[in-house]
Motif scaffolding. Structure first.
Motif, PDB file in Angstrom:
ATOM      1  N   SER A 193      18.284 -46.539   7.874  1.00  0.00           N
ATOM      2  CA  SER A 193      19.543 -45.904   8.266  1.00  0.00           C
ATOM      3  C   SER A 193      20.718 -46.547   7.552  1.00  0.00           C
ATOM      4  O   SER A 193      20.638 -47.686   7.072  1.00  0.00           O
ATOM      5  CB  SER A 193      19.737 -46.007   9.779  1.00  0.00           C
ATOM      6  N   TYR A 215       7.080 -31.068  12.162  1.00  0.00           N
ATOM      7  CA  TYR A 215       7.870 -32.301  12.215  1.00  0.00           C
ATOM      8  C   TYR A 215       7.405 -33.364  11.218  1.00  0.00           C
ATOM      9  O   TYR A 215       7.615 -34.560  11.438  1.00  0.00           O
ATOM     10  CB  TYR A 215       7.874 -32.895  13.638  1.00  0.00           C
ATOM     11  N   TYR A 216       6.784 -32.931  10.099  1.00  0.00           N
ATOM     12  CA  TYR A 216       6.262 -33.909   9.134  1.00  0.00           C
ATOM     13  C   TYR A 216       7.374 -34.756   8.526  1.00  0.00           C
ATOM     14  O   TYR A 216       7.146 -35.905   8.148  1.00  0.00           O
ATOM     15  CB  TYR A 216       5.461 -33.207   8.035  1.00  0.00           C
ATOM     16  N   GLU A 217       8.612 -34.201   8.462  1.00  0.00           N
ATOM     17  CA  GLU A 217       9.727 -34.972   7.900  1.00  0.00           C
ATOM     18  C   GLU A 217      10.009 -36.223   8.744  1.00  0.00           C
ATOM     19  O   GLU A 217      10.342 -37.287   8.205  1.00  0.00           O
ATOM     20  CB  GLU A 217      10.998 -34.120   7.822  1.00  0.00           C
ATOM     21  N   ILE A 218       9.879 -36.079  10.062  1.00  0.00           N
ATOM     22  CA  ILE A 218      10.099 -37.231  10.946  1.00  0.00           C
ATOM     23  C   ILE A 218       8.993 -38.258  10.736  1.00  0.00           C
ATOM     24  O   ILE A 218       9.249 -39.473  10.677  1.00  0.00           O
ATOM     25  CB  ILE A 218      10.164 -36.783  12.424  1.00  0.00           C
ATOM     26  N   ASP A 219       7.753 -37.785  10.590  1.00  0.00           N
ATOM     27  CA  ASP A 219       6.632 -38.706  10.351  1.00  0.00           C
ATOM     28  C   ASP A 219       6.812 -39.458   9.031  1.00  0.00           C
ATOM     29  O   ASP A 219       6.518 -40.656   8.953  1.00  0.00           O
ATOM     30  CB  ASP A 219       5.311 -37.927  10.327  1.00  0.00           C
ATOM     31  N   SER A 269       9.667 -40.170   7.629  1.00  0.00           N
ATOM     32  CA  SER A 269      10.738 -41.136   7.864  1.00  0.00           C
ATOM     33  C   SER A 269      10.219 -42.377   8.581  1.00  0.00           C
ATOM     34  O   SER A 269      10.591 -43.515   8.247  1.00  0.00           O
ATOM     35  CB  SER A 269      11.856 -40.476   8.680  1.00  0.00           C
ATOM     36  N   LEU A 270       9.315 -42.184   9.535  1.00  0.00           N
ATOM     37  CA  LEU A 270       8.712 -43.317  10.249  1.00  0.00           C
ATOM     38  C   LEU A 270       7.887 -44.187   9.299  1.00  0.00           C
ATOM     39  O   LEU A 270       7.950 -45.418   9.350  1.00  0.00           O
ATOM     40  CB  LEU A 270       7.841 -42.813  11.405  1.00  0.00           C
TER      41      LEU A 270
END
Length: 299
Positions: free
Chosen positions: A107, A156-160, A162-163
């Protein structure tokens, strides 16, 4: 998707946009010998690069160091570092290449303290990722996971992704390397890029060693030492190799002929171009042209 021809600007900065539809990153599998040059030519970009070799073995050059990377191993290549790759022993080397904007790794609030210091450090042009090291193995696993997520596009692959990037950077930091900042190293890298920039801007013209040295604000002898140390060749040999690299694209155009191509890339003699091309590519320019044209017709 594989990028078979790297587009670079005059300073060797790669111009390929490294991003998915919504994320400032790109992940693709690269088979080295399928590149138009038969290898991945010298280039740099602002993005971090993470590599995982999934088949064979490669020799990577990063700045002035050469590193052998075997199947199952990988690399972290820092932002702004010159790098290239060649297949080792005709192994058919294929690797997953993950390029990601430094600003996307963590971030904005964490970037200044946990990312930017690594970009500025002069002692981390790269890190070798070996599976026996837990932190490195975690990074390699996340590279594989990101590659699968982009292929499969689950919800939600974009969130994965990012993780996984957060985990990658955490593991890179916990290896405990102490950051160093050497002004002389920064100046050296800047001067090398200035000289490469000048060559890539003026390669179709007549170029003398004095011209290249002047671009880096160096003497002729110091200019030669820079090239020998970093690229393991003389400035003028590098110029010749770069001109041949540029000729490959022109020779694939149906209307081109060998003499015109020779002059377009800076050779003032067709016979000299043919001689240098043969030594570099193990075939004449005409044979290369016929081979590429017949291959395109078959597709």
């Amino acid at each position: 998707m594989q990028i078979k021809d790297f587009i670079v600007d005059q300073s060797l900065k790669e111009l390929t946009e490294h991003r998915t539809v919504v994320l400032p990153l790109a992940c693709y599998e690269t088979t080295i010998n399928q590149n138009i040059n038969g290898y991945i030519p010298l280039h740099w970009h602002d993005e971090f690069q993470f590599v995982l070799v999934v088949k064979g073995e490669a020799i990577f050059q990063i700045n002035e160091e050469y590193i052998a990377v075997q199947e199952g191993e990988g690399l972290f290549i820092n932002s702004g570092c010159l790098h290239m790759a060649k297949d080792k022993n005709d192994s058919g080397c294929t690797y997953i290449c993950l390029n990601v904007s430094p600003s996307f790794v963590l971030s904005q609030e964490l970037y200044t303290t946990h990312v930017n210091p690594y970009i500025q450090a002069t002692n981390i042009p790269y890190l070798l990722l070996v599976p026996k090291e837990l932190w490195a193995n975690n990074i390699l696993a996340s590279i594989m996971s990101i590659n699968q997520l982009i292929k499969q596009n689950p919800p939600y692959y974009e969130i994965d992704i990012s993780l996984h990037l957060t985990l990658i950077w955490k593991n890179l930091i916990i290896n405990g390397i102490e950051l160093e900042y050497e002004q002389t190293e920064m100046i050296k890298n800047h001067r090398m890029k200035q000289m490469l920039n000048w060559i890539h801007l003026h390669y179709p013209e007549k170029i003398l060693l004095d011209d290249i040295a002047r671009a880096g604000q160096l003497s002729r002898s110091e200019c030669c030492r820079y090239f020998k140390r970093i690229l393991k060749k003389t400035p003028l040999n590098y110029l010749t190799d770069f001109r041949i690299q540029k000729s490959l694209i022109l020779l694939q155009q149906p209307e081109s002929n060998v003499t015109d191509v020779a002059y377009q890339v800076g050779f003032n003699s067709t016979s000299y171009f043919i001689d240098k091309f043969r030594k570099s590519m193990n075939m004449t320019p005409l044979v290369y042209k016929k081979h590429k044209n017949s291959s395109s017709l078959e597709k």
